[in-house]
Design an enzyme around this catalytic site. Structure first.
Site, PDB file in Angstrom:
ATOM      1  N   HIS A   1       0.797  -1.186  -0.158  1.00  0.00           N
ATOM      2  CA  HIS A   1       0.120   0.112   0.069  1.00  0.00           C
ATOM      3  C   HIS A   1       1.035   1.217   0.027  1.00  0.00           C
ATOM      4  O   HIS A   1       0.475   2.326   0.469  1.00  0.00           O
ATOM      5  CB  HIS A   1      -0.783  -0.087   1.102  1.00  0.00           C
ATOM      6  CG  HIS A   1      -2.029  -1.158   1.121  1.00  0.00           C
ATOM      7  ND1 HIS A   1      -2.719  -1.369   2.237  1.00  0.00           N
ATOM      8  CD2 HIS A   1      -2.801  -1.654   0.066  1.00  0.00           C
ATOM      9  CE1 HIS A   1      -3.684  -2.319   1.778  1.00  0.00           C
ATOM     10  NE2 HIS A   1      -3.670  -2.584   0.419  1.00  0.00           N
TER      11      HIS A   1
ATOM     12  N   ASN B   1      -2.860 -12.775  15.523  1.00  0.00           N
ATOM     13  CA  ASN B   1      -3.872 -11.539  15.605  1.00  0.00           C
ATOM     14  C   ASN B   1      -4.481 -11.384  17.121  1.00  0.00           C
ATOM     15  O   ASN B   1      -4.544 -12.416  17.851  1.00  0.00           O
ATOM     16  CB  ASN B   1      -5.001 -11.810  14.823  1.00  0.00           C
ATOM     17  CG  ASN B   1      -4.914 -11.019  13.516  1.00  0.00           C
ATOM     18  OD1 ASN B   1      -4.255  -9.801  13.445  1.00  0.00           O
ATOM     19  ND2 ASN B   1      -5.590 -11.663  12.362  1.00  0.00           N
TER      20      ASN B   1
END
Ligand code: NAD
Length: 263
Positions: A122, A224
């Site tokens: 990104h 996570n």
């Protein structure tokens, strides 16, 4: 947890082409908020501000929001430092376990921790790019011009084009080189570490899906705080908790296996 870390370490120590996909969650322990967790950035800023359409309608408005976020300390990437999770991945590259890190982050922290094979999926929010001639400059130079009040909409010093952060906004394509490299690495990988990503942003979330669809499928190890949106579909080993703590434990377990092999 210890059992799962041992299983993940076995996979990594035997892997020929392990890679990592990281998201905003790997940098929360560096003080950078993620988007979707409680207290995340979307509670304070409208995601639409990060769309390319909104930016093009009024670039000056975006840059004012950018300065406000920096001043408030909400999203001050330049002052953040890499944390134990970034350092663990850099060490895994040094040990020749990890081939690369594909990151959705725009904060430069993997590079600052010492990772050299980093795919910026990104882009990078510490750089700014001219939308016309693609010249790059440090974003702090643009911020300085804005703070001095000489420009409301920053312009390229070479061609006068509009300057935009060199990060991918909603509605923009993934940089072609980053896309090509990540496709090749994903096709090749036998172990994929997913760290700190909700796997809700496509096409990045396609990476674990592609890794599982190829033959033979890669093993996916997910680290996570909360399970990702795709954990039922793609994840073989789910390690829930702090990325910094779990990755350091995983690194030690991998180092133990490498040391055993040398005896
Ligand atoms: P996300 O905000 O959608 O999800 C973050 C995930 O990380 C969540 O699953 C959460 O449970 C987990 N998490 C948070 N803190 C953690 C911790 N300390 N240890 C382990 N897990 C943790 O993030 P995303 O999937 O990366 O998607 C958001 C998009 O926002 C990305 O495209 C990224 O470019 C951008 N973003 C980048 C930054 C950055 O560069 N640091 C920060 C915010 C957003």
């Amino acid at each position: 947890m210890e059992d799962l870390i041992a299983k993940a370490a076995d996979l990594l120590a035997r892997a020929r082409n392990a890679i990592a996909l990281t998201g905003a969650g790997i940098s929360t322990e560096s003080g950078i908020p993620d988007f979707r967790s409680p207290g995340g950035l979307w509670e304070r800023v409208d995601p639409a501000e990060f769309s390319i359409d909104r930016f093009l309608q009024n670039p000056g408005r975006f840059w004012r929001i950018h300065l406000d976020m920096k001043r408030s300390g909400d999203f001050d990437l330049a002052s953040a430092k890499p944390n134990p999770a970034h350092f663990a991945l850099a060490r895994m590259e040094e040990l020749e376990i990890l081939k690369c890190v594909i990151t959705q982050n725009v904060d430069n922290l993997h590079q600052r921790a010492g990772s050299t094979e980093v795919v910026e999926f990104h882009g990078n929010l510490l750089r700014a790019a001219c939308m016309k001639c693609r010249s790059l400059e440090p974003i702090e130079d643009v911020e300085e011009r804005l703070l001095q009040g000489t420009e409301e909409t920053p312009r390229c010093k070479k061609c006068g084009g509009v300057v935009k952060p060199d990060a991918v906004f909603f509605g923009e394509a993934i940089p072609s080189k980053a896309m090509a490299v990540s496709q090749v690495q994903t096709q090749r990988c036998d172990v994929l570490l997913v760290v700190g990503s909700s796997l809700q942003v496509f096409p990045a979330a396609q990476i674990p899906i592609t890794a599982k669809m190829k033959s033979p499928a890669a093993k996916v190890v997910e680290i996570n705080r909360d399970p990702s949106a795709l954990h039922r579909e793609v994840t073989d080993i789910l390690l829930l908790g702090s990325a910094g703590e779990i990755l350091q434990r995983l690194l030690r377990a991998v180092e133990d296996r490498i040391a055993d092999r040398m005896l």
